[in-house]
Design a protein around this motif. Structure first.
Motif, PDB file in Angstrom:
ATOM      1  N   TYR A  43     -32.019 -22.934  -1.751  1.00 24.00           N
ATOM      2  CA  TYR A  43     -33.181 -23.724  -1.346  1.00 24.00           C
ATOM      3  C   TYR A  43     -33.680 -23.254   0.021  1.00 24.00           C
ATOM      4  CZ  TYR A  43     -30.831 -26.592  -4.800  1.00 24.00           C
ATOM      5  OH  TYR A  43     -30.195 -27.022  -5.930  1.00 24.00           O
ATOM      6  N   GLY A  46     -39.520 -25.330   3.004  1.00 25.19           N
ATOM      7  CA  GLY A  46     -40.929 -24.961   2.953  1.00 25.19           C
ATOM      8  C   GLY A  46     -41.779 -25.735   3.940  1.00 25.19           C
ATOM      9  N   THR A  61     -39.679 -30.487   2.289  1.00 26.98           N
ATOM     10  CA  THR A  61     -39.960 -29.770   1.054  1.00 26.98           C
ATOM     11  C   THR A  61     -39.116 -28.508   1.023  1.00 26.98           C
ATOM     12  OG1 THR A  61     -42.217 -30.619   0.996  1.00 26.98           O
ATOM     13  CG2 THR A  61     -41.750 -28.665  -0.338  1.00 26.98           C
ATOM     14  N   PHE A  62     -38.379 -28.358  -0.068  1.00 25.42           N
ATOM     15  CA  PHE A  62     -37.535 -27.187  -0.277  1.00 25.42           C
ATOM     16  C   PHE A  62     -38.085 -26.381  -1.439  1.00 25.42           C
ATOM     17  CE2 PHE A  62     -34.741 -30.248   1.724  1.00 25.42           C
ATOM     18  CZ  PHE A  62     -33.970 -29.484   2.573  1.00 25.42           C
ATOM     19  N   LYS A  63     -38.232 -25.083  -1.237  1.00 25.65           N
ATOM     20  CA  LYS A  63     -38.592 -24.179  -2.324  1.00 25.65           C
ATOM     21  C   LYS A  63     -37.303 -23.836  -3.062  1.00 25.65           C
ATOM     22  CE  LYS A  63     -42.235 -22.109   0.420  1.00 25.65           C
ATOM     23  NZ  LYS A  63     -42.640 -20.893   1.150  1.00 25.65           N
ATOM     24  N   PHE A  64     -37.336 -23.934  -4.377  1.00 30.52           N
ATOM     25  CA  PHE A  64     -36.165 -23.624  -5.186  1.00 30.52           C
ATOM     26  C   PHE A  64     -36.112 -22.116  -5.408  1.00 30.52           C
ATOM     27  CE2 PHE A  64     -34.146 -23.252  -9.454  1.00 30.52           C
ATOM     28  CZ  PHE A  64     -32.876 -23.659  -9.080  1.00 30.52           C
ATOM     29  N   SER A  97     -32.075 -30.469  -8.763  1.00 31.62           N
ATOM     30  CA  SER A  97     -32.276 -29.230  -9.516  1.00 31.62           C
ATOM     31  C   SER A  97     -31.576 -29.301 -10.875  1.00 31.62           C
ATOM     32  CB  SER A  97     -31.839 -28.005  -8.716  1.00 31.62           C
ATOM     33  OG  SER A  97     -30.497 -28.085  -8.327  1.00 31.62           O
ATOM     34  N   LYS A 111     -39.992 -25.431  -9.065  1.00 30.50           N
ATOM     35  CA  LYS A 111     -40.515 -24.650  -7.946  1.00 30.50           C
ATOM     36  C   LYS A 111     -40.139 -25.255  -6.601  1.00 30.50           C
ATOM     37  CE  LYS A 111     -42.430 -21.436 -10.250  1.00 30.50           C
ATOM     38  NZ  LYS A 111     -41.847 -20.120 -10.277  1.00 30.50           N
ATOM     39  N   SER A 112     -40.187 -26.588  -6.500  1.00 32.18           N
ATOM     40  CA  SER A 112     -39.872 -27.209  -5.210  1.00 32.18           C
ATOM     41  C   SER A 112     -39.310 -28.613  -5.401  1.00 32.18           C
ATOM     42  CB  SER A 112     -41.100 -27.249  -4.301  1.00 32.18           C
ATOM     43  OG  SER A 112     -42.099 -28.080  -4.838  1.00 32.18           O
ATOM     44  N   ASN A 114     -38.952 -32.215  -3.053  1.00 35.33           N
ATOM     45  CA  ASN A 114     -39.330 -32.927  -1.837  1.00 35.33           C
ATOM     46  C   ASN A 114     -38.382 -34.107  -1.656  1.00 35.33           C
ATOM     47  OD1 ASN A 114     -41.212 -33.322   0.434  1.00 35.33           O
ATOM     48  ND2 ASN A 114     -41.608 -35.247  -0.597  1.00 35.33           N
ATOM     49  N   SER A 126     -41.226 -30.504  -8.306  1.00 34.51           N
ATOM     50  CA  SER A 126     -42.469 -29.885  -8.777  1.00 34.51           C
ATOM     51  C   SER A 126     -42.127 -28.724  -9.693  1.00 34.51           C
ATOM     52  CB  SER A 126     -43.301 -29.366  -7.608  1.00 34.51           C
ATOM     53  OG  SER A 126     -43.740 -30.421  -6.797  1.00 34.51           O
TER      54      SER A 126
END
Length: 128
Positions: A43, A46, A61-64, A97, A111-112, A114, A126
């Motif tokens: 992660y 973001g 917000t974390f981008k996966f 996840s 994708k992300s 939050n 998301s």
């Protein structure tokens, strides 16, 4: 509702009951301190936003980037045990996840994530 465990929810609510600017800064320091471990876990941060209303909250917000195996998860989790908020964030990311992996909407993938920390903590995912 299962993403945050009951003890995690209680811990977050207690942190945010009388939160001050110093406490918000301390949370930023903690998040920054563990960002490499979050990255290692799959992660990337973001963005971070703070709402200074009543009640205040922090959204991260974390981008996966991709899943890691169970052994890697345990290894990374052991590194954050001393920091309750980092531990809650990491376990929440893993649960979110895992949850998103079970959602099928065509070819869309996670994708992300939050994470909102405050008196009413929440997590949203998301897909795209």
């Amino acid at each position: 509702s299962e993403i945050f465990g009951d003890s995690d929810k209680a811990e977050i609510v207690n942190l945010f009951k009388g939160i001050s600017g110093d406490k918000v800064q301390e949370m930023f320091v903690n998040i920054d301190k563990f960002k490499t471990l979050f990255y290692e876990a799959g992660y990337d941060i973001g963005g971070i936003s703070v709402s200074l209303g009543l009640p205040p909250d922090i959204s991260i917000t974390f981008k996966f980037l991709g899943s890691v195996d169970e052994n890697k998860r345990k290894e990374i989790t052991a590194k954050v045990l001393e920091n309750k908020i980092a531990s809650i964030i990491l376990s929440s990311l893993f649960r979110a996840s895992d949850f998103a992996e079970n959602i099928r909407v065509g070819e869309m993938k996670l994708k992300s994530i939050n994470i909102k920390l405050g008196l009413i903590p929440s997590i949203s995912v998301s897909l795209s």
